[in-house]
Scaffold this active site. Structure first.
Site, PDB file in Angstrom:
ATOM      1  CE  LYS A  62      -3.704   2.110   2.732  1.00  0.00           C
ATOM      2  NZ  LYS A  62      -4.562   1.936   4.018  1.00  0.00           N
ATOM      3  CB  SER A 137      -7.496   3.861   3.044  1.00  0.00           C
ATOM      4  OG  SER A 137      -6.754   3.279   4.171  1.00  0.00           O
ATOM      5  CB  SER A 161      -7.796   0.942   6.132  1.00  0.00           C
ATOM      6  OG  SER A 161      -8.371   2.204   5.732  1.00  0.00           O
TER       7      SER A 161
END
Ligand code: GLN
Length: 468
Positions: A62, A137, A161
């Site tokens: 990420k 997210s 997330s």
């Protein structure tokens, strides 16, 4: 041999490499070919890396995870062009384990969001239905794994997330116990909540990757030594006490299809030999979200103060120093970080600090105590991960409160510092439903054991139907 990136687990990929049936380079190239084929539609990646380094199974990270020499934007324009000069501890551990980097995955700006629509670089799409969000997210990492664009990936989880996008994309995601994985070199959102964790196709892959990243780090004083990770084998749940917290399973807004799939999974726990009982977390659901939306923005407003146009990424000049800082922050931050900076700065301001931040911290203790009490009678608590399946792009983008409710069920255990695992438990309207398993601190091995046994029995096909 051809590598079926949609189906291959990281564990199987590892075995192929060990046996010499496929080289690490061939694997990497197979994933890159899949990215070339499908990432135009899904937009999981923000950056692809050049030559692979390492002799293992490739990985995606990420874009809040700092990577030496590779642009790290946290999904924000303000960090566009920022290339870290050092590796975060997790990036370094992944490298030491020989896992070549495929690229950096899309995220809501500074990990603030539940759909990746807050990314300054455009949203990712759900591989099960590209008109829908992959969650957030960490939607980029989850969608990449679900669509066979990475065998596994790392995400970060502040209030959901990792778990929520895993639920919406039909894969496995672990938010580890707070403090078991180093935050050194991670773009900070809310430091008392942020945790890095794996996003994978299977629970065993999740345990394998968690083993790589977990453990004390002298560079992060909030880390502790995690117990050695066991690879789950057991296919039954004999002796496991499964608690069903009423409020997390009956909360308003849980879709009927989600409830049904979760109820079937709970029945299955019984069939597999677990002792199942009802329990209650009376204040966690009522107050968790409001409490989170004071603490997380408060910490974010302080963490985001460092983006001043001097040290990182974007700089918009405007005569003097103050004008430069103001214009850089105005043009660099999107709406969601700005909303949270304002909310957080207000909650921390003189005269309001005790009433808001102080009070929220007290409620946080109450939430932790409630969980502790439940774990006196149960080893693991189960509920839906997300109240809904993947929603349409744009459906909640203009309504922050509706978006915040996506994390209603993941936030309480995050507030309490507890580990949580998402496993897919069925479909509703052709879209994946996620089951959340929460355990006491440092109970990852229990979560893996329960998750693995359920995964075997559920036999969920993680390859999105339209890609089979
Ligand atoms: N959706 C939640 C938020 O917007 C949680 C995000 C996260 O875990 N990083 O804050």
């Amino acid at each position: 041999m051809t590598v079926d990136t949609l189906r291959l687990t990281a564990e199987d990929a590892m075995r192929l490499v060990e046996r010499g049936e496929v080289s690490s380079r061939e694997l990497w190239e197979a994933y890159r070919a899949a990215i070339d084929e499908r990432d135009g539609e899904l937009h999981c990646y923000l950056t692809l890396t050049g030559e692979p380094e390492g002799d293992g199974v490739p990985i995606a990270l990420k874009d809040v995870i700092g990577t030496k020499g590779v642009e790290t934007t946290a999904g924000s324009k303000i960090l566009k062009g920022y290339v870290p000069v050092y590796d975060s501890t997790v990036a370094a551990r992944v490298k030491e384990a020989g896992l070549p980097l495929l690229g950096k995955t899309n995220t809501d700006e500074f990990a603030m969001g539940s759909s990746t629509e807050n990314s300054a670089f455009g949203p990712s799409h759900n591989p099960w239905d590209p008109t829908r969000v992959p969650g957030g997210s960490g939607g980029g990492s989850a969608a990449a794994v679900a669509a066979g664009l990475a065998p596994w990936a790392l995400g970060s989880d502040t209030g959901g997330s990792i778990k929520q996008p895993a639920a919406l994309c039909g894969i496995v995601g672990l938010r580890p116990t707070y403090g078991t994985v180093s935050r050194y070199g991670i773009v900070a959102f809310a430091s008392s909540l942020d945790q890095v964790g794996p996003t994978t196709k299977t629970v065993r892959d999740c345990a394998l990757l968690y083993r790589v990243i977990a453990g004390r780090d002298p560079m992060d004083s909030t880390t502790a030594d995690a117990p050695p990770v066991d690879l789950p084998e057991a296919e039954d749940l004999k002796g496991v006490r499964v608690g069903v917290p009423r409020e997390l399973n009956e909360a308003e807004g849980i879709e009927p299809g989600v409830r049904e799939a979760v109820e079937r999974a709970i029945e299955l726990c019984r069939t597999l030999g677990a002792e199942v009982g009802e329990t209650s977390l009376p204040r966690s659901v009522d107050y968790g979200l409001s409490c989170y939306y004071l603490i997380a923005p408060a910490e974010a407003s302080s963490n985001l103060a460092r983006y001043d146009g001097v040290r990182y990424g974007l700089r918009v000049t405007d005569g003097g120093y103050h004008g430069m800082v103001e214009r850089t922050r105005d043009e660099g931050f999107g709406d969601e970080p700005k909303r949270r900076i304002m909310l957080g700065a207000y909650a921390l301001s003189a005269g309001y600090y005790e009433a808001f931040y102080g009070q929220a911290q007290k409620v946080r203790t109450v939430i932790a105590d409630e969980h502790r009490a439940a774990f006196e009678s149960f080893d693991v608590l189960v509920s839906p991960t997300s109240p809904t399946v993947a929603f349409a792009l744009g459906a909640k983008a203009q309504d922050p409160l509706a978006m915040y409710l996506s994390d209603l069920l993941t936030i309480p255990s995050c507030m309490a510092g507890l580990p949580g695992l998402n496993i897919p438990c069925g479909l509703s309207d052709g879209l994946p439903v996620g089951l959340q398993l929460v355990g006491p601190q440092f109970s990852e091995n229990t979560l893996f054991r329960v998750g693995h046994a359920l995964e075997r029995a559920l036999d969920f096909d993680y390859v999105p139907e339209r890609l089979r």
